[in-house]
Design an enzyme around this catalytic site. Structure first.
Site, PDB file in Angstrom:
ATOM      1  N   GLN A 350     -12.290   2.442   3.884  1.00  0.00           N
ATOM      2  CA  GLN A 350     -12.137   3.590   2.996  1.00  0.00           C
ATOM      3  C   GLN A 350     -13.198   4.612   3.374  1.00  0.00           C
ATOM      4  OE1 GLN A 350     -13.077   3.125  -1.270  1.00  0.00           O
ATOM      5  NE2 GLN A 350     -11.093   4.025  -1.727  1.00  0.00           N
ATOM      6  N   THR A 520     -16.709  -1.588  -0.435  1.00  0.00           N
ATOM      7  CA  THR A 520     -16.245  -2.949  -0.194  1.00  0.00           C
ATOM      8  C   THR A 520     -14.722  -2.981  -0.276  1.00  0.00           C
ATOM      9  OG1 THR A 520     -18.322  -3.761  -1.102  1.00  0.00           O
ATOM     10  CG2 THR A 520     -16.609  -5.378  -0.921  1.00  0.00           C
ATOM     11  N   HIS A 521     -14.104  -1.817  -0.096  1.00  0.00           N
ATOM     12  CA  HIS A 521     -12.655  -1.686  -0.245  1.00  0.00           C
ATOM     13  C   HIS A 521     -11.965  -1.819   1.108  1.00  0.00           C
ATOM     14  CE1 HIS A 521     -14.153   0.932  -3.777  1.00  0.00           C
ATOM     15  NE2 HIS A 521     -14.156  -0.347  -4.101  1.00  0.00           N
ATOM     16  N   LEU A 522     -11.971  -3.042   1.616  1.00  0.00           N
ATOM     17  CA  LEU A 522     -11.338  -3.359   2.888  1.00  0.00           C
ATOM     18  C   LEU A 522      -9.916  -3.849   2.645  1.00  0.00           C
ATOM     19  CD1 LEU A 522     -14.510  -5.225   3.628  1.00  0.00           C
ATOM     20  CD2 LEU A 522     -13.787  -3.528   5.268  1.00  0.00           C
TER      21      LEU A 522
END
Length: 594
Positions: A350, A520-522
């Protein structure tokens, strides 16, 4: 041969974050005996969320108590397919959770849905802008599911989470024009709780956004604005804006988490068992390779355990679903050179930019007052809400001022030109702490042919298995998008009449840098779709190759979305669970014909 073979169970769930908790609850409601396996330690509201120990910035934010230590397990990383990957040895760029509750225990609480057009992104852009608009190296694709399919599950997830918010339109009727988001899709029901109170920083942002002609709205927040009991009978307390949300377990039972909102109900179910400290090594297959027979895991004392099951659900953190599939020999690994295969394909992150306004002393915005999901957002530049034609990029970004609570150690914003140490730095910290307002531009990250996951040929974990290798870098499309939107919304900061404005945004040619936090938006690696040649799971998150295996979580996203992924992850998990209950259990087999 495993050291121990456990008694057979109806379903085994790998990972106990949001997806594992939701699936466990849904499957036990269907009468199945469920065993959930979590590789981390057992965590709960007590003692992990006990006051005052949980409000310890050193332990949680600096020493990363709730996150997976790279010593336990890690990944390797490289920028290009011809580069040598190296291990990710220190948590910085992203922060995977570990332990019961997973990342659902340490998240902030911003609880979004998804924009309808993001679910059929390729079709939308081709219809509106023509096929030639999408760059050749961009491998975006439709999810295979529509917003109308997921809407009831978004609605139910908000009720489970105790989400606070202001719906703009319910059942086609405008119900909250002042606080709602005019761009959001129609809803079948309002939020279960009214919106959170708005801190002073976010109110300044709202006023300035209106002045420049934008459309601010109250953020949807999984931080309870009032006392609440969810459909499972789990209670939540009222958020007190202590500011210790992201990276912390909530001591006030105010932030939604699997531990607060689902686990108490599962404890009362006799045919549910949760086992912590179980590192799953692989999904076991029968002789045909077309049916899962259970999983093999390792206990802390090194014993290997086989858990037989009729149904296997893998719901691990982001990229780990792809690793488990690769280690288990399920599906065809993705090859970036030929474009063939799907396991590991379309790994995304992101984009992120920040605008910060500094004011003279005396503004006193009290930044220590905050909550993970509170604040004011803008959707004017998210999704396809504006004409991309003349701009030459795919994607968009929400923008929000989210005063989450500035901590004593990490909360030290200083204006440009400040010395990096010494008396001048200390003076700037003192002057700026109470007199700065920041807002973020969290943007989409499109999928590309050369961004993917596979098994590293050189590095192995403590069990002798290959580490997952990430190949990822930023592309001009995403940088162009982020810079354009950041430029547009910098006008909001200027409308606040600050003494100075600081802009942090990616430059063209900048490489992905895991040394500083991104998000941490994988997503991606075990993506959903309509074609087994280009996806790993079908529209119900059922594996194309192994029909009694379902893969839930953000790994199923074919590309990054503008919003944080948790709300979408929850809705997709409920969608998948209802398909299992309503269709699969009655007639086990493929739910979609290839």
């Amino acid at each position: 041969m495993a050291d121990i073979r456990m008694p057979h169970t109806d379903a085994v769930v790998v990972g106990f974050g949001w997806t594992g908790a939701i699936m466990s609850k849904e499957l036990t409601e269907a009468g199945l005996k469920v065993v959930a396996l979590e590789r981390g330690e057992f965590r709960d509201t007590y003692p992990d969320g006990a006051y005052p120990e949980t409000m310890d910035e050193l332990a949680y934010a600096q020493r990363l108590k709730l996150f997976l230590s790279p010593r336990q397990n890690t990944v390797t990383f490289r920028h290009g397919i011809d580069d040598q990957a190296v291990p990710y040895r220190q948590i910085a760029g992203f922060k995977p959770g570990v332990g019961v509750g997973g990342a659902g225990l340490h998240w902030s609480g911003v609880h979004w849905r998804v924009l309808p057009e993001e679910l059929h992104l390729r079709s939308r852009y081709e219809e509106r802008y023509g096929r030639g608009f999408i760059p050749e190296e961009m491998t975006i694709q439709d999810h295979g599911v529509r917003y109308e399919d997921l809407e009831p599950h978004f609605d139910f997830a908000e009720k489970v989470f105790g989400t606070s918010g202001a719906a703009y339109r319910v059942g086609g009727k405008v119900v909250n024009e002042a606080q709602g988001n005019i761009f959001e899709a129609d809803r079948s029901g309002d939020f279960p709780l009214p919106p959170q109170k708005v801190p002073y920083q976010a109110e300044l942002f709202r006023k300035a956004a209106k002045e420049v002609g934008l459309h601010p709205f109250n953020l949807p927040s999984a931080n309870a604005s009032g006392p609440y009991t969810n459909p499972y009978g789990c209670g939540m307390g009222v958020c007190n804006f202590c500011g210790f949300c992201s990276g912390y377990a909530c001591y006030n039972y105010s932030k939604a988490s699997p531990n607060v909102n689902i686990l108490p109900a599962l404890r009362r179910v006799p045919h549910f068992e949760l086992r912590a400290n179980c590192e799953v090594l692989r999904v076991n297959l029968d002789a045909t390779g077309k049916r899962a027979t259970g999983v093999t895991y390792v206990t802390p004392d090194g014993k290997t355990v086989e858990q037989p099951a009729d149904l296997v659900i893998i719901g691990t953190f982001a990229y780990n679903n792809a690793r488990l599939l690769l280690l288990s020999g399920i599906g065809t690994p993705y090859d970036p050179r030929s474009g063939e295969g799907a396991v590991g394909k379309n790994f995304t992150w992101q984009t992120m930019a920040t605008v910060r306004a500094f004011f003279p002393e005396g503004k006193n915005v009290n930044p220590f007052i905050g909550a993970g999901g509170t604040g004011i957002g803008l959707d004017d530049f998210n999704g396809d809400h504006y004409d991309h034609g003349p701009l030459g990029f795919v994607g968009g970004s929400p923008v929000w001022c989210n005063p989450a609570g500035t901590k004593p150690i990490g909360g030290i914003p200083v204006p440009d030109g400040t010395p990096q140490w010494g008396a001048g730095w200390k003076k700037a910290v003192k002057e700026s702490y109470l007199n700065a307002v920041a807002f973020d531009i969290h943007g989409t990250n499109m999928a590309y042919r050369d961004c993917y996951l596979d098994l590293d040929p050189d590095y192995r974990d403590s069990y002798g298995q290959p580490l997952l290798r990430m190949t990822f870098n930023w592309h001009d499309n995403d940088v162009r998008m982020s810079r354009y939107i950041t430029e547009q919304v910098t006008a909001v900061a200027k409308a606040m009449n600050p003494s100075s404005v600081q802009v942090s945004v990616k430059n063209f040619g900048a490489k992905a840098d895991l040394r500083s936090y991104q998000t941490t938006h994988l997503a991606g690696g075990a993506i959903m779709g309509e074609n087994p040649r280009t996806s790993v799971v079908n529209r119900y998150l059922q594996n194309w190759d192994v029909h009694n295996l379902f893969c839930v979580g953000s790994g199923a996203f074919p590309q990054g979305i503008g919003y944080n992924p948790t709300g979408m992850v929850a809705a997709l998990t409920y969608w998948s669970a209802r398909a299992i209950r309503g269709q699969y259990l009655k007639n086990p087999g493929p739910l979609v014909q290839a």
